[in-house]
Design a protein around this motif. Structure first.
Motif, PDB file in Angstrom:
ATOM      1  N   LYS A   1      16.098  -5.860  20.339  1.00 42.19           N
ATOM      2  CA  LYS A   1      16.190  -7.151  19.687  1.00 42.19           C
ATOM      3  C   LYS A   1      14.902  -7.535  18.971  1.00 42.19           C
ATOM      4  O   LYS A   1      14.917  -8.317  18.016  1.00 42.19           O
ATOM      5  N   GLN A   2      13.778  -7.020  19.423  1.00 41.10           N
ATOM      6  CA  GLN A   2      12.502  -7.397  18.829  1.00 41.10           C
ATOM      7  C   GLN A   2      12.206  -6.655  17.523  1.00 41.10           C
ATOM      8  O   GLN A   2      11.370  -7.090  16.742  1.00 41.10           O
ATOM      9  N   CYS A   3      12.879  -5.533  17.307  1.00 41.56           N
ATOM     10  CA  CYS A   3      12.516  -4.638  16.194  1.00 41.56           C
ATOM     11  C   CYS A   3      13.407  -4.831  14.976  1.00 41.56           C
ATOM     12  O   CYS A   3      14.553  -5.280  15.086  1.00 41.56           O
ATOM     13  N   VAL A   4      12.878  -4.447  13.839  1.00 40.76           N
ATOM     14  CA  VAL A   4      13.609  -4.384  12.572  1.00 40.76           C
ATOM     15  C   VAL A   4      13.310  -3.041  11.932  1.00 40.76           C
ATOM     16  O   VAL A   4      12.144  -2.626  11.856  1.00 40.76           O
ATOM     17  N   SER A   5      14.353  -2.343  11.488  1.00 33.63           N
ATOM     18  CA  SER A   5      14.139  -1.065  10.795  1.00 33.63           C
ATOM     19  C   SER A   5      13.404  -1.323   9.483  1.00 33.63           C
ATOM     20  O   SER A   5      13.882  -2.082   8.636  1.00 33.63           O
ATOM     21  N   THR A   6      12.250  -0.706   9.326  1.00 33.50           N
ATOM     22  CA  THR A   6      11.367  -0.993   8.196  1.00 33.50           C
ATOM     23  C   THR A   6      10.878   0.306   7.577  1.00 33.50           C
ATOM     24  O   THR A   6      10.527   1.248   8.285  1.00 33.50           O
ATOM     25  N   GLY A   7      10.862   0.334   6.249  1.00 32.17           N
ATOM     26  CA  GLY A   7      10.333   1.492   5.518  1.00 32.17           C
ATOM     27  C   GLY A   7       9.234   1.059   4.575  1.00 32.17           C
ATOM     28  O   GLY A   7       9.241  -0.078   4.063  1.00 32.17           O
ATOM     29  N   TYR A   8       8.288   1.957   4.340  1.00 29.75           N
ATOM     30  CA  TYR A   8       7.157   1.675   3.452  1.00 29.75           C
ATOM     31  C   TYR A   8       7.142   2.737   2.361  1.00 29.75           C
ATOM     32  O   TYR A   8       6.741   3.882   2.593  1.00 29.75           O
ATOM     33  N   LEU A   9       7.630   2.358   1.181  1.00 29.21           N
ATOM     34  CA  LEU A   9       7.759   3.268   0.050  1.00 29.21           C
ATOM     35  C   LEU A   9       6.453   3.250  -0.751  1.00 29.21           C
ATOM     36  O   LEU A   9       6.047   2.205  -1.270  1.00 29.21           O
ATOM     37  N   LYS A  10       5.809   4.409  -0.876  1.00 27.74           N
ATOM     38  CA  LYS A  10       4.517   4.506  -1.559  1.00 27.74           C
ATOM     39  C   LYS A  10       4.721   5.133  -2.939  1.00 27.74           C
ATOM     40  O   LYS A  10       5.410   6.145  -3.065  1.00 27.74           O
ATOM     41  N   PHE A  11       4.116   4.538  -3.953  1.00 22.06           N
ATOM     42  CA  PHE A  11       4.245   5.076  -5.305  1.00 22.06           C
ATOM     43  C   PHE A  11       3.089   4.624  -6.173  1.00 22.06           C
ATOM     44  O   PHE A  11       2.358   3.677  -5.844  1.00 22.06           O
ATOM     45  N   TYR A  12       2.912   5.335  -7.292  1.00 25.94           N
ATOM     46  CA  TYR A  12       1.995   4.913  -8.349  1.00 25.94           C
ATOM     47  C   TYR A  12       2.833   4.271  -9.442  1.00 25.94           C
ATOM     48  O   TYR A  12       3.887   4.794  -9.809  1.00 25.94           O
ATOM     49  N   ILE A  13       2.386   3.160  -9.995  1.00 26.17           N
ATOM     50  CA  ILE A  13       3.014   2.623 -11.193  1.00 26.17           C
ATOM     51  C   ILE A  13       2.483   3.417 -12.386  1.00 26.17           C
ATOM     52  O   ILE A  13       1.275   3.557 -12.550  1.00 26.17           O
ATOM     53  N   ARG A  14       3.397   3.926 -13.197  1.00 28.27           N
ATOM     54  CA  ARG A  14       3.018   4.873 -14.246  1.00 28.27           C
ATOM     55  C   ARG A  14       1.994   4.289 -15.221  1.00 28.27           C
ATOM     56  O   ARG A  14       1.062   4.982 -15.638  1.00 28.27           O
ATOM     57  N   GLU A  15       2.140   3.005 -15.579  1.00 31.03           N
ATOM     58  CA  GLU A  15       1.213   2.396 -16.530  1.00 31.03           C
ATOM     59  C   GLU A  15      -0.184   2.233 -15.944  1.00 31.03           C
ATOM     60  O   GLU A  15      -1.170   2.165 -16.673  1.00 31.03           O
ATOM     61  N   LEU A  16      -0.300   2.168 -14.611  1.00 30.21           N
ATOM     62  CA  LEU A  16      -1.597   2.030 -13.966  1.00 30.21           C
ATOM     63  C   LEU A  16      -2.233   3.375 -13.644  1.00 30.21           C
ATOM     64  O   LEU A  16      -3.414   3.433 -13.325  1.00 30.21           O
ATOM     65  N   PHE A  17      -1.453   4.443 -13.711  1.00 30.63           N
ATOM     66  CA  PHE A  17      -1.941   5.747 -13.260  1.00 30.63           C
ATOM     67  C   PHE A  17      -3.134   6.211 -14.087  1.00 30.63           C
ATOM     68  O   PHE A  17      -4.074   6.805 -13.553  1.00 30.63           O
TER      69      PHE A  17
ATOM     70  N   MET B   1      -5.138   8.853  -8.878  1.00 31.65           N
ATOM     71  CA  MET B   1      -4.249   9.201  -7.769  1.00 31.65           C
ATOM     72  C   MET B   1      -4.789   8.718  -6.420  1.00 31.65           C
ATOM     73  O   MET B   1      -4.442   9.254  -5.370  1.00 31.65           O
ATOM     74  N   GLN B   2      -5.650   7.702  -6.421  1.00 29.21           N
ATOM     75  CA  GLN B   2      -6.199   7.209  -5.169  1.00 29.21           C
ATOM     76  C   GLN B   2      -5.700   5.816  -4.812  1.00 29.21           C
ATOM     77  O   GLN B   2      -6.001   5.301  -3.748  1.00 29.21           O
ATOM     78  N   GLN B   3      -4.954   5.168  -5.704  1.00 25.87           N
ATOM     79  CA  GLN B   3      -4.522   3.797  -5.480  1.00 25.87           C
ATOM     80  C   GLN B   3      -2.997   3.734  -5.523  1.00 25.87           C
ATOM     81  O   GLN B   3      -2.398   4.030  -6.541  1.00 25.87           O
ATOM     82  N   VAL B   4      -2.367   3.358  -4.417  1.00 28.72           N
ATOM     83  CA  VAL B   4      -0.912   3.325  -4.351  1.00 28.72           C
ATOM     84  C   VAL B   4      -0.413   1.898  -4.202  1.00 28.72           C
ATOM     85  O   VAL B   4      -1.132   1.002  -3.747  1.00 28.72           O
ATOM     86  N   ILE B   5       0.842   1.695  -4.594  1.00 25.47           N
ATOM     87  CA  ILE B   5       1.560   0.447  -4.354  1.00 25.47           C
ATOM     88  C   ILE B   5       2.541   0.711  -3.210  1.00 25.47           C
ATOM     89  O   ILE B   5       3.175   1.766  -3.163  1.00 25.47           O
ATOM     90  N   VAL B   6       2.672  -0.236  -2.296  1.00 25.30           N
ATOM     91  CA  VAL B   6       3.574  -0.075  -1.155  1.00 25.30           C
ATOM     92  C   VAL B   6       4.692  -1.099  -1.257  1.00 25.30           C
ATOM     93  O   VAL B   6       4.433  -2.308  -1.330  1.00 25.30           O
ATOM     94  N   GLN B   7       5.924  -0.603  -1.289  1.00 26.43           N
ATOM     95  CA  GLN B   7       7.110  -1.453  -1.303  1.00 26.43           C
ATOM     96  C   GLN B   7       7.685  -1.488   0.110  1.00 26.43           C
ATOM     97  O   GLN B   7       8.042  -0.454   0.675  1.00 26.43           O
ATOM     98  N   THR B   8       7.766  -2.676   0.702  1.00 22.44           N
ATOM     99  CA  THR B   8       8.329  -2.823   2.037  1.00 22.44           C
ATOM    100  C   THR B   8       9.838  -2.969   1.936  1.00 22.44           C
ATOM    101  O   THR B   8      10.342  -3.807   1.187  1.00 22.44           O
ATOM    102  N   VAL B   9      10.566  -2.144   2.692  1.00 29.30           N
ATOM    103  CA  VAL B   9      12.026  -2.158   2.691  1.00 29.30           C
ATOM    104  C   VAL B   9      12.484  -2.405   4.124  1.00 29.30           C
ATOM    105  O   VAL B   9      12.051  -1.702   5.049  1.00 29.30           O
ATOM    106  N   THR B  10      13.330  -3.412   4.336  1.00 31.49           N
ATOM    107  CA  THR B  10      13.800  -3.733   5.682  1.00 31.49           C
ATOM    108  C   THR B  10      15.316  -3.644   5.756  1.00 31.49           C
ATOM    109  O   THR B  10      16.015  -3.791   4.754  1.00 31.49           O
ATOM    110  N   GLY B  11      15.802  -3.423   6.966  1.00 34.22           N
ATOM    111  CA  GLY B  11      17.241  -3.324   7.180  1.00 34.22           C
ATOM    112  C   GLY B  11      17.704  -1.879   7.230  1.00 34.22           C
ATOM    113  O   GLY B  11      17.232  -1.034   6.469  1.00 34.22           O
ATOM    114  N   ILE B  12      18.639  -1.596   8.131  1.00 33.68           N
ATOM    115  CA  ILE B  12      19.094  -0.216   8.319  1.00 33.68           C
ATOM    116  C   ILE B  12      19.718   0.339   7.045  1.00 33.68           C
ATOM    117  O   ILE B  12      19.442   1.472   6.641  1.00 33.68           O
ATOM    118  N   ASN B  13      20.560  -0.450   6.352  1.00 33.20           N
ATOM    119  CA  ASN B  13      21.249   0.048   5.161  1.00 33.20           C
ATOM    120  C   ASN B  13      20.267   0.438   4.059  1.00 33.20           C
ATOM    121  O   ASN B  13      20.384   1.500   3.446  1.00 33.20           O
TER     122      ASN B  13
END
Length: 464
Positions: free
Chosen positions: A137-153, A158-170
């Motif tokens: 009950k205390q937990c939530v399924s969570t993912g951390y998607l790491k990527f470079y934004i192409r315009e910032l690359f 290749m040392q600076q990433v953006i992290v997108q937090t994704v929650t929920g099993i689906n």
């Protein structure tokens, strides 16, 4: 020496720092989560890099993100856990069976004075879920998607990433399945399987949020409990696709490779008319004169392998379209990528808004970044060609002189400073104070060491 458990090689990932974050919802208000942005992303990127996003996307709430992934494997690109999070932050993290990380309070010191500090540490103990529960009950399924934004690359590398937090099993399962499918298709989520210089040999992807009709369990927000039963609703999960232009290039390359393989295997008669036309084009390619590392160019290798087979099985001319079809083809309108057109319009509107300001305002905003003295500004203004009478062009020239003067005072040659300025303006589209901020942040990469003065004497005797 490394700090054990902190900066040791095995604990340090490829990306050394996190540049910013991407979210699917608005900022939270008090103790409530922010409202879902539906088909948009919310970017949190610090200055001056946010100017690049504004110049290219025209907003910090884009409907799509053009990205590269930093790793080849899905597990490294998209790290997933069951996280127990409270107002204070992360409490513990588990893999569904065992808790592998927990947060404890330890004593730390600042200026010799102790104070409590939350500290993450590794652990290994059973998960708190019950025998009939998929997740505790205390937990939530969570993912951390790491990527470079192409315009910032091109700016951050290749040392600076953006992290997108994704929650929920689906959502977590959906992103994982997409990434694994691409990893299976290309053999890597980052490295391109074919030469692709304009994407730095990365596989370019596009992130979007697409509406999807789903079934959700009914939940009573006041009682904070599920009522039982399900209701229909609309979700906006993250959908990952290849960059359309790159995908077309990749498909054409793979098609040519398959045609060549069929010719080598003696299956020329099985080629379709369109494939025969491509084969004829490959046969008639003009060969380049230069070679690389003593190897034959790809076009020359293909032509030499094809020629011997062609002599035995001549190729019939490709079928020509009928007159009616020709008329349809000639009258067909080209397909326009609406996303690309919208991005270009937004970026152009941003530039026009910045450049339409009064020259004094533009120069003043730039000098807030450069902080040049009044006497220097007066001298630089005297070097501006004002004969054209175009206020916008005069202001732009004045700003460029300000930047070059700043670079000269920071050990950067005028030639290197000019190249940097042109790249930031032309490739990234930033102007005025955004240009100044990026210009300053990039200058340390162009500093050249001062040349040592040549001695004029040796042991008291003149060298001449």
């Amino acid at each position: 020496m490394p700090i054990l458990g902190l900066t040791t090689k095995k604990d340090t990932p490829i990306e050394t720092s996190q540049l910013g974050k991407a979210w699917k919802g608005k900022k939270k208000t008090q103790n409530r989560a922010g409202e879902d942005l539906k088909d948009k992303f919310r970017l949190e990127i610090p200055a001056p890099y946010d100017k690049v996003i504004m110049a290219k996307y025209g907003t910090m709430l884009p409907t799509e993100l053009r990205v590269f992934f930093p790793h080849e494997e899905t597990e490294k690109v998209f790290e997933t856990w069951n996280d127990a999070v409270t107002i204070q932050g992360l409490q513990h993290r588990c893999n569904g069976e065992r808790i592998t990380k927990e947060v404890v309070t330890k004593t730390s010191y600042r200026a010799g004075k102790p104070y409590p500090k939350r500290h993450r540490q590794d652990c290994d103990r059973p998960c708190l879920k019950g025998p009939d529960e998929v997740i505790c009950k205390q937990c939530v399924s969570t993912g951390y998607l790491k990527f470079y934004i192409r315009e910032l690359f091109g700016v951050t590398g290749m040392q600076q990433v953006i992290v997108q937090t994704v929650t929920g099993i689906n959502d977590v399962v959906g992103v994982t399945k997409q990434l694994r499918a691409f990893e299976e298709k290309y053999g890597s989520l980052s490295k391109s399987s074919i030469p692709s210089p304009y994407t730095w040999n990365y596989v370019p992807f596009v992130l979007r949020r697409v509406p999807k009709d789903i079934s959700r369990p009914l939940y009573d927000s006041k009682a904070k409990a599920y009522k039982g039963g399900y209701g229909r609703g609309t979700a906006y999960p993250i959908v990952i696709t290849e960059d359309p232009e790159w995908l077309e290039f990749w498909q054409n390359h793979m098609r040519r490779q398959m045609i060549l393989q069929m010719v080598q295997d003696g299956h020329t008669a099985l080629l379709q008319p369109e494939d025969r036309a491509i084969l004829q084009e490959m046969q008639s390619l003009e060969l380049p004169m230069a070679t690389v590392s003593g190897q034959l160019p790809v076009a020359e290798v293909e032509q030499k392998e094809i020629t011997a087979v062609i002599a035995e099985s001549p190729i019939q001319p490709a079928l020509q379209p009928s007159s009616d079809m020709s008329a349809v083809i000639e009258s067909a309108e080209p397909v326009v990528d609406t996303f690309e057109a919208a991005d270009q319009d937004a970026a152009e509107a941003y530039r026009e808004e910045m450049l339409s300001r009064e020259p004094r305002v533009r120069a003043g905003e730039v000098n807030k970044v450069l902080k040049l003295e009044a006497e220097i500004l007066k001298d630089l203004w005297g070097g501006v060609d004002q004969s054209s009478g175009d206020d916008a062009a005069i202001a732009s020239e004045y700003i460029e002189l300000m930047l070059l003067h700043y670079a000269e005072g920071h050990m950067v040659q005028q030639r290197d400073a000019t190249k940097l300025m042109v790249r930031l303006q032309d490739e990234l589209g930033v102007v005025d104070e955004g240009l100044a901020e990026l210009f300053i942040s990039e200058l340390p990469n162009h500093i050249r060491p001062a040349q040592k003065e040549q001695p004029t004497t040796f042991n008291g005797v003149g060298i001449d």
